[in-house]
Design a protein around this motif. Sequence first.
Motif, PDB file in Angstrom:
ATOM      1  N   LEU A   1       0.803  -1.207   0.078  1.00 28.40           N
ATOM      2  CA  LEU A   1       0.026  -0.165   0.125  1.00 28.40           C
ATOM      3  C   LEU A   1       0.782   1.283   0.066  1.00 28.40           C
ATOM      4  O   LEU A   1       0.470   2.130  -0.705  1.00 28.40           O
ATOM      5  N   GLU A   2       2.016   1.059   0.913  1.00 34.43           N
ATOM      6  CA  GLU A   2       2.967   2.389   0.824  1.00 34.43           C
ATOM      7  C   GLU A   2       3.521   2.677  -0.598  1.00 34.43           C
ATOM      8  O   GLU A   2       3.494   3.658  -1.158  1.00 34.43           O
ATOM      9  N   MET A   3       3.703   1.733  -1.437  1.00 37.92           N
ATOM     10  CA  MET A   3       4.324   1.766  -2.532  1.00 37.92           C
ATOM     11  C   MET A   3       3.433   2.475  -3.513  1.00 37.92           C
ATOM     12  O   MET A   3       3.728   3.367  -4.447  1.00 37.92           O
ATOM     13  N   LEU A   4       2.117   1.931  -3.247  1.00 39.72           N
ATOM     14  CA  LEU A   4       1.296   2.174  -4.632  1.00 39.72           C
ATOM     15  C   LEU A   4       0.818   3.722  -4.099  1.00 39.72           C
ATOM     16  O   LEU A   4       0.777   4.514  -4.826  1.00 39.72           O
ATOM     17  N   LYS A   5       0.612   4.229  -2.836  1.00 39.99           N
ATOM     18  CA  LYS A   5       0.292   5.645  -2.493  1.00 39.99           C
ATOM     19  C   LYS A   5       1.468   6.274  -2.946  1.00 39.99           C
ATOM     20  O   LYS A   5       1.381   7.596  -3.626  1.00 39.99           O
ATOM     21  N   ALA A   6       2.732   6.005  -2.883  1.00 42.44           N
ATOM     22  CA  ALA A   6       3.891   6.873  -2.928  1.00 42.44           C
ATOM     23  C   ALA A   6       3.963   6.826  -4.696  1.00 42.44           C
ATOM     24  O   ALA A   6       4.118   8.296  -5.107  1.00 42.44           O
ATOM     25  N   ALA A   7       3.490   5.727  -5.391  1.00 43.93           N
ATOM     26  CA  ALA A   7       3.547   5.953  -7.068  1.00 43.93           C
ATOM     27  C   ALA A   7       2.509   7.071  -7.313  1.00 43.93           C
ATOM     28  O   ALA A   7       2.591   7.953  -8.221  1.00 43.93           O
ATOM     29  N   LEU A   8       1.108   6.817  -6.884  1.00 46.54           N
ATOM     30  CA  LEU A   8       0.077   7.836  -7.100  1.00 46.54           C
ATOM     31  C   LEU A   8       0.473   9.145  -6.923  1.00 46.54           C
ATOM     32  O   LEU A   8       0.061   9.861  -7.575  1.00 46.54           O
ATOM     33  N   ASP A   9       0.987   9.378  -5.582  1.00 53.36           N
ATOM     34  CA  ASP A   9       1.362  10.786  -5.102  1.00 53.36           C
ATOM     35  C   ASP A   9       2.413  11.196  -6.103  1.00 53.36           C
ATOM     36  O   ASP A   9       2.161  12.579  -6.299  1.00 53.36           O
ATOM     37  N   ALA A  10       3.220  10.402  -6.732  1.00 51.20           N
ATOM     38  CA  ALA A  10       4.263  11.041  -7.417  1.00 51.20           C
ATOM     39  C   ALA A  10       3.863  11.258  -8.975  1.00 51.20           C
ATOM     40  O   ALA A  10       3.918  12.534  -9.309  1.00 51.20           O
ATOM     41  N   PHE A  11       2.725  10.403  -9.149  1.00 52.01           N
ATOM     42  CA  PHE A  11       1.978  11.000 -10.207  1.00 52.01           C
ATOM     43  C   PHE A  11       1.269  12.240 -10.322  1.00 52.01           C
ATOM     44  O   PHE A  11       1.246  13.294 -11.190  1.00 52.01           O
ATOM     45  N   VAL A  12       0.407  12.397  -9.278  1.00 53.98           N
ATOM     46  CA  VAL A  12      -0.218  13.557  -8.940  1.00 53.98           C
ATOM     47  C   VAL A  12       0.468  14.780  -8.763  1.00 53.98           C
ATOM     48  O   VAL A  12       0.374  15.957  -9.411  1.00 53.98           O
ATOM     49  N   GLY A  13       1.551  14.617  -8.081  1.00 46.25           N
ATOM     50  CA  GLY A  13       2.593  15.698  -7.897  1.00 46.25           C
ATOM     51  C   GLY A  13       3.267  15.952  -9.166  1.00 46.25           C
ATOM     52  O   GLY A  13       4.379  16.914  -8.912  1.00 46.25           O
ATOM     53  N   HIS A  14       3.644  15.142  -9.924  1.00 48.93           N
ATOM     54  CA  HIS A  14       4.557  15.208 -11.213  1.00 48.93           C
ATOM     55  C   HIS A  14       6.002  15.382 -10.591  1.00 48.93           C
ATOM     56  O   HIS A  14       6.883  15.891 -11.184  1.00 48.93           O
TER      57      HIS A  14
END
Length: 94
Positions: free
Chosen positions: A1-14
């Motif tokens: 879950l931490e990996m998925l959240k970090a990946a999605l946050d990176a996407f949203v934050g470019h």
Amino acid sequence: LEMLKAALDAFVGHDSAAARAVIPRDKEVDALNKQIHAAIAQHMVANPDTIGRCLHWMVVSKSLERIADHAKNIAEEVVYLCEAQDIRHTNVKT
């Protein structure tokens, strides 16, 4: 879950740096999945009456490992979107 959240946050934050930090974590999850499968296999040998239940746990473990794979893929796409650099398969020897 931490990996998925970090990946999605990176996407949203470019944020390609944050995306790059997600990618090596996939190897940890892969190793953990192998350890779990080995432990479950040993348990099944010692306790044959638990084989059905253990097989379900193996599927759960593999499914969680696949989620980590998808998080890594998202992170690689973020790097591509932000830097226009395809970093997939860079360790493949031809």
